[in-house]
Design a protein around this motif. Sequence first.
Motif, PDB file in Angstrom:
ATOM      1  N   ARG A  67     -50.797   8.455   5.660  1.00  0.00           N
ATOM      2  CA  ARG A  67     -51.680   9.180   4.730  1.00  0.00           C
ATOM      3  C   ARG A  67     -50.986   9.409   3.390  1.00  0.00           C
ATOM      4  O   ARG A  67     -51.611   9.313   2.328  1.00  0.00           O
ATOM      5  N   ARG A 106     -52.184   8.277  -0.311  1.00  0.00           N
ATOM      6  CA  ARG A 106     -52.289   9.240  -1.432  1.00  0.00           C
ATOM      7  C   ARG A 106     -51.533   8.726  -2.656  1.00  0.00           C
ATOM      8  O   ARG A 106     -51.937   8.980  -3.789  1.00  0.00           O
ATOM      9  N   THR A 150     -53.823   6.433  -4.603  1.00  0.00           N
ATOM     10  CA  THR A 150     -55.067   7.024  -5.101  1.00  0.00           C
ATOM     11  C   THR A 150     -55.166   7.109  -6.624  1.00  0.00           C
ATOM     12  O   THR A 150     -56.211   6.752  -7.179  1.00  0.00           O
TER      13      THR A 150
END
Length: 159
Positions: A111, A115, A118
């Motif tokens: 994760r 991120r 992103t």
Amino acid sequence: MTAPEPETGRRADSPELLSRTALGVFRLNGQFLSVAEELAAPAGLTAAWWQVLGAVLPRPLPVSGIAREMGITRQSVQRIADLLVERGLAAYEPNPAHRRAKLLTPTEEGRAAIREITPGHAALAKRLAEELGAAEFAETVRMLERLSRAMDALGSRSE
């Protein structure tokens, strides 16, 4: 007989339209993969790893479910999933619906890698929306989704 399309003057069932569509999609696929590799590299991912991790961000899925969502072979996803697990970016967990088909889920490290991508992903989306215009961007998405559904409906039939 199918009437000619006003924009092209060609019939809507023209084999040339299918060829142009396929070539356009193939080119777009290459362009998206190239950009995805650039965006994913700083996070230590490849485009394929990002794609598989992205598929399981909302919820854990079996490898076969990921393959169906992405439109690629189960074997390709299995190889990538095993690499993600090996590197600590994802984990297998029991699947209550199927004893042997474990669910793939991202780890916190996975994760975190997503991120990291992103901001670049958001910047590209903004630039693309500015280039196309918001309404045309939304229409492009709608038409690509419609084309995908139509291809699904046709299945493997060839006429």
